[in-house]
Design a protein around this motif. Structure first.
Motif, PDB file in Angstrom:
ATOM      1  N   ASP A 140      58.862-104.121 -15.279  1.00  0.00           N
ATOM      2  CA  ASP A 140      59.000-104.339 -16.803  1.00  0.00           C
ATOM      3  C   ASP A 140      60.163-104.443 -17.725  1.00  0.00           C
ATOM      4  OD1 ASP A 140      56.657-105.416 -15.479  1.00  0.00           O
ATOM      5  OD2 ASP A 140      55.243-103.677 -16.677  1.00  0.00           O
ATOM      6  N   GLY A 141      61.007-104.244 -16.881  1.00  0.00           N
ATOM      7  CA  GLY A 141      62.420-103.623 -18.211  1.00  0.00           C
ATOM      8  C   GLY A 141      62.006-102.129 -18.910  1.00  0.00           C
ATOM      9  N   THR A 142      60.302-101.624 -18.653  1.00  0.00           N
ATOM     10  CA  THR A 142      60.079-100.964 -19.950  1.00  0.00           C
ATOM     11  C   THR A 142      61.316 -99.068 -19.088  1.00  0.00           C
ATOM     12  OG1 THR A 142      57.858-100.348 -18.603  1.00  0.00           O
ATOM     13  CG2 THR A 142      57.881-101.500 -20.828  1.00  0.00           C
ATOM     14  N   VAL A 143      61.536 -99.008 -18.177  1.00  0.00           N
ATOM     15  CA  VAL A 143      61.698 -97.828 -17.192  1.00  0.00           C
ATOM     16  C   VAL A 143      63.335 -98.247 -16.518  1.00  0.00           C
ATOM     17  CG1 VAL A 143      61.526 -96.174 -15.597  1.00  0.00           C
ATOM     18  CG2 VAL A 143      59.539 -96.596 -17.147  1.00  0.00           C
ATOM     19  N   ASN A 144      64.377 -97.459 -16.917  1.00  0.00           N
ATOM     20  CA  ASN A 144      64.892 -97.503 -15.969  1.00  0.00           C
ATOM     21  C   ASN A 144      65.221 -96.227 -15.087  1.00  0.00           C
ATOM     22  OD1 ASN A 144      66.592 -95.253 -17.166  1.00  0.00           O
ATOM     23  ND2 ASN A 144      67.469 -96.128 -18.597  1.00  0.00           N
ATOM     24  N   HIS A 145      66.598 -96.411 -13.805  1.00  0.00           N
ATOM     25  CA  HIS A 145      67.031 -95.566 -13.595  1.00  0.00           C
ATOM     26  C   HIS A 145      66.570 -94.302 -12.944  1.00  0.00           C
ATOM     27  CE1 HIS A 145      70.801 -96.604 -13.305  1.00  0.00           C
ATOM     28  NE2 HIS A 145      70.927 -95.198 -12.503  1.00  0.00           N
ATOM     29  N   ARG A 146      67.224 -93.954 -14.730  1.00  0.00           N
ATOM     30  CA  ARG A 146      67.381 -92.398 -15.287  1.00  0.00           C
ATOM     31  C   ARG A 146      66.070 -91.965 -15.941  1.00  0.00           C
ATOM     32  NH1 ARG A 146      73.295 -91.505 -14.743  1.00  0.00           N
ATOM     33  NH2 ARG A 146      74.225 -92.850 -14.970  1.00  0.00           N
ATOM     34  N   ILE A 147      65.908 -92.604 -16.097  1.00  0.00           N
ATOM     35  CA  ILE A 147      64.154 -92.352 -16.708  1.00  0.00           C
ATOM     36  C   ILE A 147      63.444 -91.812 -15.813  1.00  0.00           C
ATOM     37  CG2 ILE A 147      61.575 -92.709 -18.313  1.00  0.00           C
ATOM     38  CD1 ILE A 147      63.703 -94.226 -19.709  1.00  0.00           C
ATOM     39  N   ALA A 148      63.603 -92.278 -14.622  1.00  0.00           N
ATOM     40  CA  ALA A 148      62.296 -92.295 -13.558  1.00  0.00           C
ATOM     41  C   ALA A 148      62.412 -91.403 -12.929  1.00  0.00           C
ATOM     42  CB  ALA A 148      62.633 -93.418 -12.891  1.00  0.00           C
ATOM     43  N   ALA A 149      64.256 -91.037 -12.725  1.00  0.00           N
ATOM     44  CA  ALA A 149      65.003 -90.212 -11.830  1.00  0.00           C
ATOM     45  C   ALA A 149      64.261 -88.682 -12.723  1.00  0.00           C
ATOM     46  CB  ALA A 149      65.641 -90.216 -12.281  1.00  0.00           C
ATOM     47  N   ARG A 150      64.777 -89.074 -13.982  1.00  0.00           N
ATOM     48  CA  ARG A 150      63.611 -87.652 -15.077  1.00  0.00           C
ATOM     49  C   ARG A 150      62.692 -87.303 -14.713  1.00  0.00           C
ATOM     50  NH1 ARG A 150      64.753 -88.804 -19.919  1.00  0.00           N
ATOM     51  NH2 ARG A 150      62.853 -89.442 -20.048  1.00  0.00           N
ATOM     52  N   GLU A 151      61.677 -87.556 -14.955  1.00  0.00           N
ATOM     53  CA  GLU A 151      60.237 -87.673 -14.834  1.00  0.00           C
ATOM     54  C   GLU A 151      59.961 -87.053 -13.547  1.00  0.00           C
ATOM     55  OE1 GLU A 151      58.559 -87.788 -16.820  1.00  0.00           O
ATOM     56  OE2 GLU A 151      59.890 -88.452 -18.657  1.00  0.00           O
ATOM     57  N   LEU A 152      60.653 -87.892 -11.882  1.00  0.00           N
ATOM     58  CA  LEU A 152      59.926 -87.804 -11.107  1.00  0.00           C
ATOM     59  C   LEU A 152      61.180 -86.529 -10.067  1.00  0.00           C
ATOM     60  CD1 LEU A 152      59.394 -91.680  -9.370  1.00  0.00           C
ATOM     61  CD2 LEU A 152      58.049 -90.578  -9.871  1.00  0.00           C
ATOM     62  N   ASP A 153      61.698 -86.100 -11.574  1.00  0.00           N
ATOM     63  CA  ASP A 153      62.318 -84.543 -10.313  1.00  0.00           C
ATOM     64  C   ASP A 153      63.433 -85.277  -9.584  1.00  0.00           C
ATOM     65  OD1 ASP A 153      63.599 -82.366 -10.573  1.00  0.00           O
ATOM     66  OD2 ASP A 153      62.156 -81.396  -9.717  1.00  0.00           O
ATOM     67  N   LEU A 154      64.017 -86.108  -9.718  1.00  0.00           N
ATOM     68  CA  LEU A 154      65.030 -86.457  -8.329  1.00  0.00           C
ATOM     69  C   LEU A 154      67.066 -87.118  -8.930  1.00  0.00           C
ATOM     70  CD1 LEU A 154      62.780 -90.040  -6.791  1.00  0.00           C
ATOM     71  CD2 LEU A 154      62.436 -87.136  -6.383  1.00  0.00           C
ATOM     72  N   SER A 155      67.058 -87.188  -8.319  1.00  0.00           N
ATOM     73  CA  SER A 155      68.357 -87.185  -8.541  1.00  0.00           C
ATOM     74  C   SER A 155      68.414 -88.739  -9.452  1.00  0.00           C
ATOM     75  CB  SER A 155      69.851 -87.903  -8.063  1.00  0.00           C
ATOM     76  OG  SER A 155      69.862 -88.499  -6.571  1.00  0.00           O
ATOM     77  N   PRO A 156      69.086 -89.523  -9.822  1.00  0.00           N
ATOM     78  CA  PRO A 156      69.480 -90.579 -10.233  1.00  0.00           C
ATOM     79  C   PRO A 156      69.754 -91.358  -9.323  1.00  0.00           C
ATOM     80  CG  PRO A 156      70.137 -89.519 -11.707  1.00  0.00           C
ATOM     81  CD  PRO A 156      70.398 -88.705 -10.979  1.00  0.00           C
ATOM     82  N   LEU A 157      70.744 -91.023  -7.947  1.00  0.00           N
ATOM     83  CA  LEU A 157      70.654 -92.326  -6.905  1.00  0.00           C
ATOM     84  C   LEU A 157      69.548 -92.578  -6.151  1.00  0.00           C
ATOM     85  CD1 LEU A 157      72.754 -93.556  -5.666  1.00  0.00           C
ATOM     86  CD2 LEU A 157      73.220 -91.678  -3.951  1.00  0.00           C
ATOM     87  N   GLU A 158      68.737 -91.657  -5.601  1.00  0.00           N
ATOM     88  CA  GLU A 158      67.652 -91.316  -4.954  1.00  0.00           C
ATOM     89  C   GLU A 158      66.496 -92.126  -6.128  1.00  0.00           C
ATOM     90  OE1 GLU A 158      64.353 -88.875  -2.059  1.00  0.00           O
ATOM     91  OE2 GLU A 158      65.666 -87.560  -3.885  1.00  0.00           O
ATOM     92  N   ALA A 159      66.378 -92.212  -7.202  1.00  0.00           N
ATOM     93  CA  ALA A 159      65.625 -92.990  -8.248  1.00  0.00           C
ATOM     94  C   ALA A 159      66.063 -94.240  -8.262  1.00  0.00           C
ATOM     95  CB  ALA A 159      65.445 -92.531  -9.688  1.00  0.00           C
ATOM     96  N   GLU A 160      67.103 -94.660  -7.911  1.00  0.00           N
ATOM     97  CA  GLU A 160      67.461 -95.788  -7.909  1.00  0.00           C
ATOM     98  C   GLU A 160      67.326 -96.533  -6.486  1.00  0.00           C
ATOM     99  OE1 GLU A 160      69.072 -99.492  -9.174  1.00  0.00           O
ATOM    100  OE2 GLU A 160      68.679 -98.386 -10.715  1.00  0.00           O
ATOM    101  N   VAL A 161      67.563 -96.255  -5.835  1.00  0.00           N
ATOM    102  CA  VAL A 161      67.581 -96.339  -4.337  1.00  0.00           C
ATOM    103  C   VAL A 161      65.774 -97.164  -4.221  1.00  0.00           C
ATOM    104  CG1 VAL A 161      67.387 -95.618  -1.650  1.00  0.00           C
ATOM    105  CG2 VAL A 161      69.253 -94.974  -2.889  1.00  0.00           C
ATOM    106  N   ILE A 162      64.951 -96.206  -4.667  1.00  0.00           N
ATOM    107  CA  ILE A 162      63.381 -95.979  -4.424  1.00  0.00           C
ATOM    108  C   ILE A 162      63.006 -96.953  -4.548  1.00  0.00           C
ATOM    109  CG2 ILE A 162      63.188 -94.090  -5.582  1.00  0.00           C
ATOM    110  CD1 ILE A 162      61.424 -95.150  -2.112  1.00  0.00           C
ATOM    111  N   LEU A 163      63.999 -97.134  -6.512  1.00  0.00           N
ATOM    112  CA  LEU A 163      63.062 -98.079  -7.333  1.00  0.00           C
ATOM    113  C   LEU A 163      63.429 -99.749  -6.517  1.00  0.00           C
ATOM    114  CD1 LEU A 163      63.276 -96.520 -10.757  1.00  0.00           C
ATOM    115  CD2 LEU A 163      61.644 -97.225  -9.581  1.00  0.00           C
ATOM    116  N   GLN A 164      64.582-100.003  -6.100  1.00  0.00           N
ATOM    117  CA  GLN A 164      65.298-101.081  -5.698  1.00  0.00           C
ATOM    118  C   GLN A 164      64.012-101.607  -4.531  1.00  0.00           C
ATOM    119  OE1 GLN A 164      69.052-100.854  -5.127  1.00  0.00           O
ATOM    120  NE2 GLN A 164      69.790-101.012  -7.757  1.00  0.00           N
ATOM    121  N   ALA A 165      64.036-100.436  -3.431  1.00  0.00           N
ATOM    122  CA  ALA A 165      62.764-100.804  -2.196  1.00  0.00           C
ATOM    123  C   ALA A 165      61.799-101.243  -2.220  1.00  0.00           C
ATOM    124  CB  ALA A 165      63.198 -99.518  -1.388  1.00  0.00           C
ATOM    125  N   LEU A 166      60.901-100.432  -3.702  1.00  0.00           N
ATOM    126  CA  LEU A 166      59.954-101.169  -3.686  1.00  0.00           C
ATOM    127  C   LEU A 166      59.895-102.119  -4.998  1.00  0.00           C
ATOM    128  CD1 LEU A 166      58.427 -97.681  -4.692  1.00  0.00           C
ATOM    129  CD2 LEU A 166      57.977 -98.429  -3.206  1.00  0.00           C
TER     130      LEU A 166
END
Length: 177
Positions: A140-166
């Motif tokens: 939707d464009g309401t969250v980027n990988h850095r916000i997801a990383a913070r909320e999911l307690d992940l590294s920004p790289l791991e958040a970007e990888v899983i968001l792209q996979a999903l």
């Protein structure tokens, strides 16, 4: 002559067992997601599209049919099957999680997408479900990988990888969320 629609009067524990199997068996999840997305389909369609053995496809269809998640919808030959969207909410110790068609579709990609497989190994199915929630917001464009990383307690790289996979799953199921 068409058969009756999918029955929702199946035994709840049988449905629970099958939903658990969907989350543990990526090939079963792929078949269910395919029938839900493209149904009505024949078993031959599923065998050809998903590249699974015919005997396995029939076993899986029978299992899904017994749980009321898939139903034969035509009297003709070959039989055609359609699926009912799964929605199962589980609550334990104050935590609630809902199994949705999108979560099943994400699990179905586990064998094809090593990033999803590694994520499930590291964070479990609950972690995948939470990441999928963020993937919807990412699409939707309401969250980027850095916000997801913070909320999911992940590294920004791991958040970007899983968001792209999903992302393909979230894009496909965005209207049914």
């Amino acid at each position: 002559m068409a058969k009756s629609p999918i029955s929702s009067d199946q035994a709840p524990l049988e449905q629970l067992r099958t939903v658990a199997d969907l989350l543990e068996t990526p090939a079963l999840a792929r078949l269910y997601a395919y029938v839900l997305r493209d149904g009505p389909v024949t078993v031959a369609d599923a065998v050809e599209t998903l590249d699974i053995p015919q005997g396995t496809a029939y076993d899986y269809v029978r299992k899904l049919e017994a749980a009321g998640l898939v139903a034969e919808i035509s009297d003709g030959r070959p039989s055609e099957y359609d699926a009912e969207p799964v929605s199962l909410t589980l609550s334990t110790d104050g935590e609630t999680q809902t199994v949705t068609p999108a979560l099943v579709a994400a699990v179905a990609r586990r064998e094809e997408d090593g990033d999803i497989d590694v994520y499930i190994d590291r964070h479990g199915l609950d972690g995948l479900a939470l990441a999928l929630d963020y993937a919807f917001e990412y699409v939707d464009g309401t969250v980027n990988h850095r916000i997801a990383a913070r909320e999911l307690d992940l590294s920004p790289l791991e958040a970007e990888v899983i968001l792209q996979a999903l992302e393909p799953v979230a894009a496909e199921y965005a209207t049914t969320k």
